[in-house]
Scaffold this active site. Structure first.
Site, PDB file in Angstrom:
ATOM      1  N   CYS A  73       0.841  -1.197   0.000  1.00 66.97           N
ATOM      2  CA  CYS A  73       0.000   0.000   0.000  1.00 66.97           C
ATOM      3  C   CYS A  73       0.872   1.242   0.000  1.00 66.97           C
ATOM      4  CB  CYS A  73      -0.930   0.016   1.204  1.00 66.97           C
ATOM      5  SG  CYS A  73      -0.049   0.130   2.779  1.00 66.97           S
ATOM      6  N   CYS A 119       3.372   1.747   2.798  1.00 64.47           N
ATOM      7  CA  CYS A 119       4.639   1.034   2.595  1.00 64.47           C
ATOM      8  C   CYS A 119       5.598   1.902   1.783  1.00 64.47           C
ATOM      9  CB  CYS A 119       4.415  -0.284   1.863  1.00 64.47           C
ATOM     10  SG  CYS A 119       3.277  -1.426   2.651  1.00 64.47           S
ATOM     11  N   ASP A 168       8.592  23.299 -35.802  1.00 62.62           N
ATOM     12  CA  ASP A 168       9.730  23.552 -36.672  1.00 62.62           C
ATOM     13  C   ASP A 168       9.386  22.973 -38.047  1.00 62.62           C
ATOM     14  OD1 ASP A 168      12.437  24.439 -37.139  1.00 62.62           O
ATOM     15  OD2 ASP A 168      12.966  22.329 -37.274  1.00 62.62           O
TER      16      ASP A 168
END
Length: 918
Positions: free
Chosen positions: A31, A34, A540
């Site tokens: 989770c 952790c 460009d």
């Protein structure tokens, strides 16, 4: 109990400059809390900054001081998890211990499995996780993932995503057993008609294996966290299961619920329960079963979330057919077996051998037959074929390929036989670089996810306190202990923050993988935020809107009478050269004689014509001779330039002349032209090729014929340059770049996305306006005749007007503009461009097509939208569910099902991105 802080020893305070990056596979995380704990432990080391990812079960560690792999692994172990180093890249030499930050030649060597704590050795089964990180030393197309924690470093590394597949298989076994046992537990507990004499003891016998063996992954993770003074989501699950089971055993043995002949009705809500003693074996069993089902579905979904990247990395070939050329003398040196263009000499003997891809080195020749994968990046030196690069670029139409064309490893040769010279192998290939860039992006975090992780870091302790407070309030209000207890258990189970930890990383994992599949490499999660507000994109012209490969027009060389009598010799007039026609020579008066040195090249002419002229054109004075002379001189000085116009002139010169005269004293006048000295048969000529305005600044007089020819060329959309020899204008050369077929549709799609396209080019205004009209860009949005150094100023100017700007470029001269765009917007680099441009950009477009820009914006916005949906669901779920549980409106069993469903919903929602970009 306080923990010792282990830090790297340095003689001076660590600098903020990164000296190395380390990729770790972290096992045992379940989770967001952790994640927060691992980041906190790693962050306690001096000079360490870590970003931990739950979805990929990995950590990207940036070091600004020498820190060894062992210290990093130990820090993770002190947090209660396992770790394995999957890759280490030193960015700068350090003065510390050589072993601390030594370069790692491969992904597996030197990374000892974590072993500092006794409980780490028990981290098998579900915790044999591995990262999706691609090692910096991985071969092209290889799947780099660490060995499971505790495995022998010499053992083969599992393939990308294998840990999730193994984890799903492991969870499936426990899920099936728990489901079989939980169904009769539920039936007997809920339906009084089925409650035979002694049913309570049967229920207990069936439920206990589920609450112990079935829930063991949760208990083990909670116990390991407790040993390290931490709490995780599994702590909440374990407490809930233990509490429900413990209460049920007490009620069965001591509370009277175990009396033979006793029956029990089933109330789903704690607040509906009376004073009769209840057992909650069904809650303990089904909380476990639901959570195992959720973890199983989550593991399968997370494996699928890596499908796109896994498919990309598996493109690489495993073997190659290496070709060795041998000269009649027995030499295999390139100078003896290849001609000046790099093609094999006819007399060179060929031998073939099949070798592993790792045995191929840059410079080796290899053959690719129809239907085979191209082994590695290279350049075709012989043969023609159509190459299918769809998996790499998303482009469905095979590309015709011939000598001189670059090919990418992993693409499929569909027809002819190609002989290729390897230019990059291993980690230097396009495929490996894309994999590394995507994996690095997946390891990052959006700002909103960092906030979620910080919340989750304190969430679990807060929930435990809230559960205790819930029980206390219920008891204080005079409710029986039984419903108070069940309300507290419901709070524990419902509040697990799984979805918070998975919301961003799973969406990023799927979205970035899908983007790479379509030829778009997103460098990090912060890029997603910028695409949402992007309102202007600067294109460009050359190489993006247009094909980017200029060619000398069929009638692209115009000369005139050197004495300026008004006669113009265009290529179409060359079919009948007149005696005594003009020449180009060192005599500024223009005596009408062709250059002797160029005439001396007559025997070297291999082309039959420039544009209608004959092979003998240089043998006598005339228009054909004059144009060939002009092309030879212009091609000589342009050969040293990288500009597209220069390449077009050089290619035309090489195509029509056996050799191009050498140039010395070459100078590149950025954005204006080139100059140099060309020596032919002992005579030296000062040659300039460039813009008319620049030549005028240099004191070159431009006759009316020159300005007229330039104007005519520009009016037709061509780019024209003037050739001056010894200060006298001698010819106009016109090259043309065609617009890509997809550019008009791409510009229209950008407008639909709310993005205003702006055309940026160094070409003249008339050429730029013509291209803009052709693709649908407003004339007011054309920036023409912009020098390379001024491109950045154009971007900065638009940003100064309040716009969020994207810049698309592919050259060295675009790097500054790309970097400027990244300060308030995005830089898009064409993958066919230079490394400098790619490094400066936020998004790399593998296929050189303006359509890829549209795809990049769409996928980025889709990914950001999914992340927001996930986070909203995760936060809204917890905000709504916890008060309901505390109010006694949720049974622990229902709470477990809802909590498991939240994670599955988040991951499944992220999987929708597998179809993004269509």
């Amino acid at each position: 109990m306080s923990e010792p802080t282990h830090t790297a020893t340095t003689d001076a305070a660590p600098s903020s400059t990164p000296v190395a990056t380390v990729d770790l596979a972290v096992g045992g995380m379940t989770c967001a809390s952790c994640v927060a704990r691992v980041e906190k432990k790693l962050g306690k080391l001096d000079g360490v900054k870590a970003s931990v990812n739950l979805a990929t079960e990995s950590a990207r560690v940036t070091l600004s001081a020498p820190v060894s792999n062992e210290e990093l692994i130990n820090a993770v172990a002190r947090a209660g998890y396992t770790a394995t180093v999957t890759g280490r890249t030193d960015l700068a030499p350090t003065d510390g211990d050589s072993g601390s930050a030594a370069p790692r030649p491969d992904a597996g060597s030197g990374s000892a499995p974590a072993s500092p704590s006794p409980d780490a050795a028990a981290a098998t089964d579900a915790e044999t996780h591995s990262s999706t990180a691609v090692s910096s030393g991985a071969s092209a197309g290889s799947e780099s993932a660490p060995a499971p924690a505790g495995a022998d470093a010499s053992s083969p590394a599992p393939v990308l995503g294998q840990s999730q597949a193994e984890r799903a298989a492991y969870l499936r076994t426990r899920l099936v057993v728990c489901l079989v046992l939980s169904i009769p537990v539920m039936a007997l507990s809920m339906i009084p008609a089925l409650q035979f004499t002694g049913w309570q003891w049967v229920v207990a016998a069936l439920a206990l294996p589920v609450a112990t063996w079935g829930a063991w992954p949760f208990h083990r993770s909670a116990l390991r966290a407790l040993r390290h003074g931490a709490s995780t989501m599994d702590t909440l699950v374990s407490l809930g299961v233990i509490a429900a089971t413990g209460w049920s055993l007490w009620a069965l043995i001591f509370g009277g619920a175990g009396q033979l002949g006793a029956h029990m009705s089933m109330e789903l809500l704690p607040r509906a329960q009376g004073h009769q003693v209840h057992m909650y074996f069904e809650s303990a069993a089904w909380v476990t079963t639901f959570l195992l089902a959720g973890r199983y579905a989550e593991a399968r979904a997370r494996y699928r979330s890596g499908d796109a990247l896994r498919a990309l990395l598996q493109l690489g070939a495993t073997s190659a057919t290496r070709v060795t050329l041998t000269a009649p003398s027995g030499s295999t040196d390139a100078v003896d077996v290849l001609d000046d263009d790099g093609a094999p000499l006819p007399e060179a003997a060929r031998t073939e051998e099949t070798v592993a891809i790792d045995a191929l080195a840059a410079g080796d020749l290899f053959v690719v037959r129809p239907g085979e994968k191209i082994a590695t990046d290279g350049v075709v030196i012989e043969g023609r074929s159509a190459v299918d690069a769809s998996m790499l670029t998303g482009e469905s139409v095979p590309v015709e390929t011939g000598p001189g064309d670059a090919v990418t490893g992993g693409c499929i040769n569909t027809s002819g036989v190609l002989l290729v010279r390897a230019t990059a192998v291993g980690a230097g290939t396009t495929l490996a670089r894309i994999g590394a860039m995507v994996t690095e992006a997946q390891a990052g975090k959006a700002a909103v996810q960092r906030l979620a992780d910080r919340i989750s870091g304190v969430f679990v302790p807060a929930v435990i306190v809230l559960a205790l407070a819930t029980a206390a309030v219920w008891l204080a209000l005079g409710h029986p202990a039984q419903p108070a207890f069940m309300a507290a258990v419901s709070v524990l189970v419902i509040a697990c923050p799984c979805a918070l930890g998975l919301a961003t990383p799973t969406a990023l994992l799927v979205g970035s993988g899908r983007a790479a599949q379509l030829g778009v490499v997103i460098k990090g999660p912060e890029v997603l935020e910028s695409t949402r507000t992007l309102d202007t994109i600067v294109l460009d012209k050359t190489g993006t809107v247009t094909e980017g490969r200029m060619r000398l027009d069929a009638d692209g060389i115009v000369t005139w009478d050197a004495e300026g009598d008004g006669g113009v010799e265009a290529a179409e007039d060359s079919a009948s050269p007149a005696p005594g026609a003009e020449g180009v020579g060192p005599d500024s008066a223009g005596a009408g004689e062709p250059l002797e040195g160029v005439v001396g090249l007559a025997g070297a002419i291999r082309g039959t014509r420039i544009a209608g002229g004959s092979r003998e054109g240089l043998h006598r004075p005339g228009p054909e001779s004059t144009r060939l002379q002009a092309l030879a001189l212009a091609g000589s000085v342009e050969a040293a330039s990288e500009h597209p116009v220069a390449r077009a002139i050089t290619e035309a010169a090489k195509e029509r002349l056996e050799q191009v005269p050498a140039v010395r004293d070459f100078s590149n006048h950025e954005g204006r032209g080139v100059s140099g000295t060309v020596t032919l048969d002992g005579a030296a000529y000062q040659v300039r090729v460039g813009r008319p305005a620049w030549l005028a600044e240099q004191g070159v007089d431009l006759p009316a014929q020159a300005t007229g020819a330039v104007a005519a060329a520009q009016e037709s959309g061509a780019t024209a340059v003037v050739l001056a020899v010894d200060g006298v204008a001698r010819a106009v050369l016109a090259v043309r770049d065609t617009v890509r077929p997809s550019s008009r549709e791409a510009v229209a799609a950008l407008r639909e996305l709310g993005v205003r396209p702006v055309l940026l080019t160094g070409d003249n205004r008339r050429t730029a306006d013509r291209v803009a009209r052709e693709v649908g860009i407003d004339a007011a949005d054309v920036r023409a005749e912009v020098l390379p150094g001024d491109k950045r100023d154009v971007i900065a100017g638009l940003q100064g007007e309040g716009h969020v700007v994207g810049m698309v470029g592919d050259g060295v001269n675009d790097a500054a503009a790309l970097a400027q765009a990244g300060t308030r917007g995005l830089g898009f680099a064409m993958g066919s461009g230079t490394d400098v441009a790619i490094e400066a950009a936020d998004i790399t477009l593998v296929r050189a097509d303006l359509d890829a820009v549209v795809t990049a914006i769409r996928i980025s916005r889709d990914t950001l939208r999914i992340i927001k949906q996930n986070l909203f669901w995760a936060f809204a779920y917890n905000v709504a569910a916890i008060p309901l549980a505390a109010a006694g409106m949720l049974n622990p069993m229902i709470a477990g099902a809802a909590m498991a469903a939240s994670s599955v919903i988040v991951v499944t929602n992220s999987l929708r991105l597998r179809r993004a970009g269509k």
